[in-house]
Design an enzyme around this catalytic site. Structure first.
Site, PDB file in Angstrom:
ATOM      1  N   GLY A 138      14.352  38.649 -14.138  1.00  0.00           N
ATOM      2  CA  GLY A 138      13.806  37.697 -13.164  1.00  0.00           C
ATOM      3  C   GLY A 138      14.163  36.274 -13.578  1.00  0.00           C
ATOM      4  O   GLY A 138      14.696  35.486 -12.788  1.00  0.00           O
ATOM      5  N   HIS A 139      13.897  35.962 -14.860  1.00  0.00           N
ATOM      6  CA  HIS A 139      14.272  34.632 -15.370  1.00  0.00           C
ATOM      7  C   HIS A 139      15.794  34.430 -15.231  1.00  0.00           C
ATOM      8  O   HIS A 139      16.252  33.357 -14.849  1.00  0.00           O
ATOM      9  CB  HIS A 139      13.937  34.502 -16.858  1.00  0.00           C
ATOM     10  CG  HIS A 139      12.480  34.618 -17.199  1.00  0.00           C
ATOM     11  ND1 HIS A 139      11.982  35.645 -17.951  1.00  0.00           N
ATOM     12  CD2 HIS A 139      11.425  33.805 -16.920  1.00  0.00           C
ATOM     13  CE1 HIS A 139      10.674  35.470 -18.124  1.00  0.00           C
ATOM     14  NE2 HIS A 139      10.311  34.371 -17.506  1.00  0.00           N
TER      15      HIS A 139
HETATM   16  P1  AMP Z   1       7.344  32.381 -16.813  1.00  0.00           P
HETATM   17  O1  AMP Z   1       8.187  32.505 -18.037  1.00  0.00           O
HETATM   18  O2  AMP Z   1       6.529  33.598 -16.529  1.00  0.00           O
HETATM   19  O3  AMP Z   1       6.584  31.089 -16.763  1.00  0.00           O
HETATM   20  O4  AMP Z   1       8.358  32.316 -15.598  1.00  0.00           O
HETATM   21  C1  AMP Z   1       9.347  31.326 -15.534  1.00  0.00           C
HETATM   22  C2  AMP Z   1       9.963  31.319 -14.160  1.00  0.00           C
HETATM   23  O5  AMP Z   1      10.539  32.598 -13.877  1.00  0.00           O
HETATM   24  C3  AMP Z   1       8.946  31.041 -13.056  1.00  0.00           C
HETATM   25  O6  AMP Z   1       9.526  30.169 -12.097  1.00  0.00           O
HETATM   26  C4  AMP Z   1       8.690  32.403 -12.480  1.00  0.00           C
HETATM   27  O7  AMP Z   1       8.284  32.378 -11.126  1.00  0.00           O
HETATM   28  C5  AMP Z   1      10.052  33.044 -12.627  1.00  0.00           C
HETATM   29  N1  AMP Z   1       9.925  34.499 -12.618  1.00  0.00           N
HETATM   30  C6  AMP Z   1       9.120  35.252 -13.403  1.00  0.00           C
HETATM   31  N2  AMP Z   1       9.227  36.550 -13.068  1.00  0.00           N
HETATM   32  C7  AMP Z   1      10.106  36.625 -12.043  1.00  0.00           C
HETATM   33  C8  AMP Z   1      10.616  37.682 -11.244  1.00  0.00           C
HETATM   34  N3  AMP Z   1      10.252  38.946 -11.427  1.00  0.00           N
HETATM   35  N4  AMP Z   1      11.511  37.375 -10.274  1.00  0.00           N
HETATM   36  C9  AMP Z   1      11.883  36.088 -10.074  1.00  0.00           C
HETATM   37  N5  AMP Z   1      11.436  35.044 -10.784  1.00  0.00           N
HETATM   38  C10 AMP Z   1      10.552  35.302 -11.752  1.00  0.00           C
END
Ligand code: AMP
Length: 282
Positions: A36-37
């Site tokens: 996702g990231h």
């Molecule tokens: P985090 O590390 O959880 O703060 O996420 C960092 C970024 O990655 C944020 O903009 C999240 O929305 C994005 N993100 C996390 N999981 C996913 C996913 N499964 N699909 C798309 N973007 C994601």
């Protein structure tokens, strides 16, 4: 790819690149990267000359009793993944460099957009997010900043902040990346035991079923919520935090289902709280 840990050095690097006219893309993360990231990084790579990925587990956005200490971290592995994606800089500051002793400045978006859904369950969470993201914007000076639709409320709040505080950049939203069986990727999925992992499928399954119900003509918000609640109840370990249907552009409440609607869920499996959402347009 370079790794920069100092805030001052990162800001200097960004200023030099900006002066040379290069377009900087920023992907803010808390690390423990998954696909996702990496989809955010790939999109940034396509649209910008330089890609900066920040990795910072931001204590300000965690509440008391939340998982700040346990949050998974693996900077070596993250850097290897980002090298493969041809990121230019990994910015991984220390907490004491971001928030030196005596730190007391905050950025806050007020109103319904921050008080419902995750804002209701996690008081102070979005103030932590808007503060750290503002700091990252000043430090990294991006032209484009990439955020996932997985955290739809967060993206919406940040878009409002950028608009209202005149940050000179554009936010790009990237679709949710899922496992083959539908579970949205999340760094927190590693907390799930095999049974919880299986039960967590009710998130995406109930969202899909709700979409079908709406497509078949249901327009009553409460009926759709009940329908989702009943599907989630088939998982014995699931504890619902919220089921919400709101207007997709500002999270305003909906008397009936019409226009662009965000269906958003937060459900706990054991001690792990997961979120998911779906956009429906009727
Ligand atoms: P985090 O590390 O959880 O703060 O996420 C960092 C970024 O990655 C944020 O903009 C999240 O929305 C994005 N993100 C996390 N999981 C996913 C996913 N499964 N699909 C798309 N973007 C994601």
């Amino acid at each position: 790819m370079q790794t920069i840990q100092s805030v001052a050095e990162m800001q200097q690097w960004s200023s030099i690149q900006k002066r040379s006219g290069r377009r900087i893309g920023l992907v803010p993360t808390m690390g423990y990267l998954h696909d996702g990231h990496l989809s955010l990084v790939r999109q940034a790579r396509q649209e910008c000359d330089l890609v900066v990925v920040s990795i910072f587990v931001n204590p300000m956005q965690f509440g008391v009793g939340e998982d700040f200490e346990e949050y998974p971290r693996d900077l070596t592995r993250d850097c290897a993944l980002l090298e493969q994606e041809q990121a230019d800089v990994v910015f991984a500051p220390a907490v004491k460099d971001m928030y030196p002793p005596g730190y007391s400045s905050f950025v806050e978006v007020e109103g319904e957009i921050t008080t419902k859904m995750c804002g209701a369950s996690r008081p102070g969470h979005f103030r932590g997010v808007t503060t750290v993201v503002s700091k990252l914007f000043h430090i990294c000076q991006p032209d484009l900043a990439f955020f996932g639709q997985k955290d739809a409320q967060q993206a919406m709040i940040l878009e409002k902040m950028v608009r209202e505080l005149n940050f000179p950049l554009k936010i790009v939203r990237v679709p949710i990346v899922r496992e083959e069986d539908g579970l949205a990727l999340s760094s927190r999925n590693v907390y799930l035991n095999p049974q919880e992992r299986q039960e967590a499928l009710v998130l995406s399954q109930s969202l899909q079923a709700a979409r079908q119900l709406i497509m078949d003509g249901e327009r009553d918000v409460e009926k759709v919520k009940d329908f989702i609640r009943n599907i989630i109840a088939t998982s014995p370990g699931a504890q619902i935090d919220y089921i919400e249907l709101n207007k997709a552009d500002d999270l305003a409440s909906l008397p009936r289902i019409e226009g662009k609607v965000l269906i958003a869920l937060a459900v706990k499996f054991g001690t792990t709280r997961l979120i998911d959402n779906l956009l429906v347009e009727v």
